[in-house]
Design a protein around this motif. Structure first.
Motif, mmCIF file in Angstrom:
data_model
loop_
_atom_site.group_PDB
_atom_site.id
_atom_site.type_symbol
_atom_site.label_atom_id
_atom_site.label_comp_id
_atom_site.label_asym_id
_atom_site.label_seq_id
_atom_site.Cartn_x
_atom_site.Cartn_y
_atom_site.Cartn_z
ATOM 1 N N ALA A 201 5.797 -4.217 7.496
ATOM 2 C CA ALA A 201 6.224 -2.920 8.027
ATOM 3 C C ALA A 201 5.249 -1.841 7.578
ATOM 4 C CB ALA A 201 7.634 -2.587 7.547
ATOM 5 N N VAL A 202 4.825 -1.020 8.527
ATOM 6 C CA VAL A 202 3.955 0.116 8.223
ATOM 7 C C VAL A 202 4.732 1.388 8.562
ATOM 8 C CG1 VAL A 202 1.753 1.260 8.672
ATOM 9 C CG2 VAL A 202 1.916 -1.251 8.820
ATOM 10 N N PHE A 203 5.034 2.169 7.532
ATOM 11 C CA PHE A 203 5.744 3.435 7.710
ATOM 12 C C PHE A 203 4.714 4.557 7.709
ATOM 13 C CE2 PHE A 203 8.608 0.473 5.686
ATOM 14 C CZ PHE A 203 9.797 0.676 6.349
ATOM 15 N N PHE A 204 4.864 5.467 8.626
ATOM 16 C CA PHE A 204 3.891 6.554 8.672
ATOM 17 C C PHE A 204 4.546 7.793 9.260
ATOM 18 C CE2 PHE A 204 2.994 6.368 13.230
ATOM 19 C CZ PHE A 204 3.448 5.100 13.547
ATOM 20 N N TRP B 39 6.125 0.787 12.231
ATOM 21 C CA TRP B 39 5.598 -0.286 13.074
ATOM 22 C C TRP B 39 5.852 -1.578 12.317
ATOM 23 C CZ3 TRP B 39 1.884 -4.077 12.322
ATOM 24 C CH2 TRP B 39 1.468 -4.765 13.463
ATOM 25 N N VAL B 40 6.487 -2.535 12.966
ATOM 26 C CA VAL B 40 6.895 -3.723 12.236
ATOM 27 C C VAL B 40 6.528 -4.975 13.024
ATOM 28 C CG1 VAL B 40 9.280 -3.788 13.129
ATOM 29 C CG2 VAL B 40 8.798 -4.699 10.861
ATOM 30 N N VAL B 41 6.124 -6.009 12.305
ATOM 31 C CA VAL B 41 5.783 -7.292 12.921
ATOM 32 C C VAL B 41 6.454 -8.401 12.114
ATOM 33 C CG1 VAL B 41 3.566 -7.384 11.632
ATOM 34 C CG2 VAL B 41 3.870 -8.787 13.672
ATOM 35 N N VAL B 42 6.944 -9.398 12.811
ATOM 36 C CA VAL B 42 7.462 -10.595 12.143
ATOM 37 C C VAL B 42 6.301 -11.586 12.006
ATOM 38 C CG1 VAL B 42 8.962 -12.614 12.442
ATOM 39 C CG2 VAL B 42 9.855 -10.316 12.855
ATOM 40 N N LEU B 43 6.060 -12.033 10.781
ATOM 41 C CA LEU B 43 4.937 -12.950 10.543
ATOM 42 C C LEU B 43 5.395 -14.391 10.432
ATOM 43 C CD1 LEU B 43 2.887 -10.920 7.923
ATOM 44 C CD2 LEU B 43 2.552 -11.077 10.396
ATOM 45 N N HIS C 136 5.696 -7.681 17.591
ATOM 46 C CA HIS C 136 5.668 -6.390 16.894
ATOM 47 C C HIS C 136 6.295 -5.313 17.753
ATOM 48 C CE1 HIS C 136 2.072 -4.890 19.152
ATOM 49 N NE2 HIS C 136 1.790 -6.169 19.214
ATOM 50 N N VAL C 137 6.806 -4.295 17.087
ATOM 51 C CA VAL C 137 7.507 -3.219 17.783
ATOM 52 C C VAL C 137 7.342 -1.920 16.989
ATOM 53 C CG1 VAL C 137 9.705 -3.876 16.687
ATOM 54 C CG2 VAL C 137 9.753 -2.575 18.808
ATOM 55 N N LEU C 138 7.251 -0.831 17.722
ATOM 56 C CA LEU C 138 7.171 0.483 17.094
ATOM 57 C C LEU C 138 8.558 1.115 17.113
ATOM 58 C CD1 LEU C 138 5.418 2.816 15.947
ATOM 59 C CD2 LEU C 138 5.151 3.602 18.308
ATOM 60 N N ILE C 139 9.007 1.547 15.968
ATOM 61 C CA ILE C 139 10.310 2.205 15.850
ATOM 62 C C ILE C 139 10.052 3.683 15.558
ATOM 63 C CG2 ILE C 139 12.528 2.228 14.647
ATOM 64 C CD1 ILE C 139 11.905 -0.680 13.727
ATOM 65 N N VAL D 161 0.862 -1.177 0.000
ATOM 66 C CA VAL D 161 0.000 0.000 0.000
ATOM 67 C C VAL D 161 0.893 1.220 0.000
ATOM 68 C CG1 VAL D 161 -1.546 1.404 1.439
ATOM 69 C CG2 VAL D 161 -1.958 -1.050 1.227
ATOM 70 N N GLU D 162 0.537 2.199 -0.821
ATOM 71 C CA GLU D 162 1.281 3.458 -0.785
ATOM 72 C C GLU D 162 0.281 4.597 -0.870
ATOM 73 O OE1 GLU D 162 4.884 3.596 -2.924
ATOM 74 O OE2 GLU D 162 5.347 5.205 -1.520
ATOM 75 N N SER D 163 0.313 5.450 0.112
ATOM 76 C CA SER D 163 -0.562 6.618 0.101
ATOM 77 C C SER D 163 0.262 7.772 0.640
ATOM 78 C CB SER D 163 -1.797 6.351 0.968
ATOM 79 O OG SER D 163 -1.509 6.610 2.317
ATOM 80 N N PRO D 164 -0.272 8.997 0.604
ATOM 81 C CA PRO D 164 0.559 10.120 1.044
ATOM 82 C C PRO D 164 1.103 9.965 2.460
ATOM 83 C CG PRO D 164 -1.333 10.940 -0.163
ATOM 84 C CD PRO D 164 -1.543 9.448 -0.005
ATOM 85 N N HIS D 165 0.385 9.285 3.327
ATOM 86 C CA HIS D 165 0.805 9.260 4.728
ATOM 87 C C HIS D 165 1.157 7.890 5.261
ATOM 88 C CE1 HIS D 165 -0.117 13.458 5.151
ATOM 89 N NE2 HIS D 165 -1.295 13.249 4.604
ATOM 90 N N VAL D 166 1.035 6.872 4.456
ATOM 91 C CA VAL D 166 1.352 5.535 4.953
ATOM 92 C C VAL D 166 1.901 4.680 3.811
ATOM 93 C CG1 VAL D 166 -0.987 4.615 4.603
ATOM 94 C CG2 VAL D 166 0.470 3.590 6.327
ATOM 95 N N ARG D 167 2.839 3.852 4.152
ATOM 96 C CA ARG D 167 3.348 2.880 3.184
ATOM 97 C C ARG D 167 3.444 1.544 3.908
ATOM 98 N NH1 ARG D 167 7.976 4.778 2.459
ATOM 99 N NH2 ARG D 167 9.338 3.118 3.195
ATOM 100 N N ILE D 168 2.873 0.516 3.308
ATOM 101 C CA ILE D 168 2.912 -0.812 3.906
ATOM 102 C C ILE D 168 3.772 -1.694 3.016
ATOM 103 C CG2 ILE D 168 1.558 -2.787 4.711
ATOM 104 C CD1 ILE D 168 -0.845 -0.943 5.035
ATOM 105 N N GLU D 169 4.752 -2.333 3.625
ATOM 106 C CA GLU D 169 5.673 -3.187 2.871
ATOM 107 C C GLU D 169 5.692 -4.600 3.440
ATOM 108 O OE1 GLU D 169 9.069 0.174 1.725
ATOM 109 O OE2 GLU D 169 9.579 -1.458 3.077
ATOM 110 N N ARG D 170 5.852 -5.556 2.555
ATOM 111 C CA ARG D 170 6.256 -6.899 2.972
ATOM 112 C C ARG D 170 7.738 -7.031 2.659
ATOM 113 N NH1 ARG D 170 5.160 -13.003 0.680
ATOM 114 N NH2 ARG D 170 6.366 -12.234 -1.088
ATOM 115 N N ILE D 171 8.501 -7.478 3.647
ATOM 116 C CA ILE D 171 9.943 -7.644 3.469
ATOM 117 C C ILE D 171 10.266 -9.106 3.767
ATOM 118 C CG2 ILE D 171 12.232 -6.901 4.261
ATOM 119 C CD1 ILE D 171 10.693 -4.302 5.323
ATOM 120 N N VAL D 172 10.975 -9.743 2.855
ATOM 121 C CA VAL D 172 11.373 -11.137 3.061
ATOM 122 C C VAL D 172 12.894 -11.199 3.154
ATOM 123 C CG1 VAL D 172 11.225 -13.503 2.216
ATOM 124 C CG2 VAL D 172 9.375 -11.898 1.717
ATOM 125 N N SER D 173 13.378 -11.758 4.259
ATOM 126 C CA SER D 173 14.819 -11.889 4.510
ATOM 127 C C SER D 173 15.112 -13.370 4.721
ATOM 128 C CB SER D 173 15.225 -11.164 5.795
ATOM 129 O OG SER D 173 14.538 -9.950 5.998
#
Lengths: 111, 111
Positions: free
Chosen positions: B101-104, B51-55, B77-80, B21-33
């Motif tokens: 990860a939710v960036f805001f 705000w990030v959570v390990v799934l 989950h943890v808020l950075i 998801v990408e909007s002016p105030h929020v971006r949601i990413e899936r990250i695979v490591s």
């Protein structure tokens, strides 16, 4: 640090909603349902967009105008645009269904 | 609808980042490591809160000034906060680690 699948109540008379993050433009909630559904005939019609994922359990989500609900299992996610009417038709009564919902757009927070 | 734990590549030379998801105030990413960590000595210093959570999988996240990293397992989950320096010390090499990860905050989007 806390866990999204922790602290699941043994019985749940009503849906449990916990706000994890609240900021002017985004609100992140954990929602726990156990057999709950939207009231008969009720449609959510939200000011905000909502991105939602099922982390545990199972649910059926119906969009207005669709013949069939979407069946969501853990990991399934969907974007619900603002004012796209929808309802929760069913969640499994067998175990808690844990949803993670991110609300964003105009006035996502409660300020 | 798609699944956060679907489409996991069998091998992963670099971290895989997908914007959900990408909007002016929020971006949601899936990250695979898969065994990836931040480069030696590198600290993330972000304009946005995250705000990030390990799934799935396991990871160790270190905040600057902390003696020990946090060990994250699925659901943790943890808020950075913005500008809180942090780095990924370790992700398990045994399986893919899936982060949500939710960036805001200011300029979460890429506009």
């Amino acid at each position: 640090m806390s866990n999204l699948c922790g602290d699941l109540p043994a019985s749940l008379p009503e849906e449990l909603v916990e706000v994890l993050v609240e900021s002017p433009h985004v609100r992140i909630e954990r929602i726990v349902s156990t057999g709950h559904a939207s009231p008969a005939g009720y449609w959510y019609d939200q000011e905000q967009s909502e991105w939602v994922v099922v982390l545990r359990g199972e649910a059926r989500l119906l969009f207005e105008g669709d013949g069939e609900p979407m069946h969501l299992v853990p990991g399934d996610h969907v974007l619900i645009p603002a004012h796209r009417k929808h309802r929760v038709e069913w969640t499994t009564p067998e175990e808690p269904t844990v949803w993670l919902a991110v609300f964003f757009g105009a006035h996502a927070g409660s300020y």
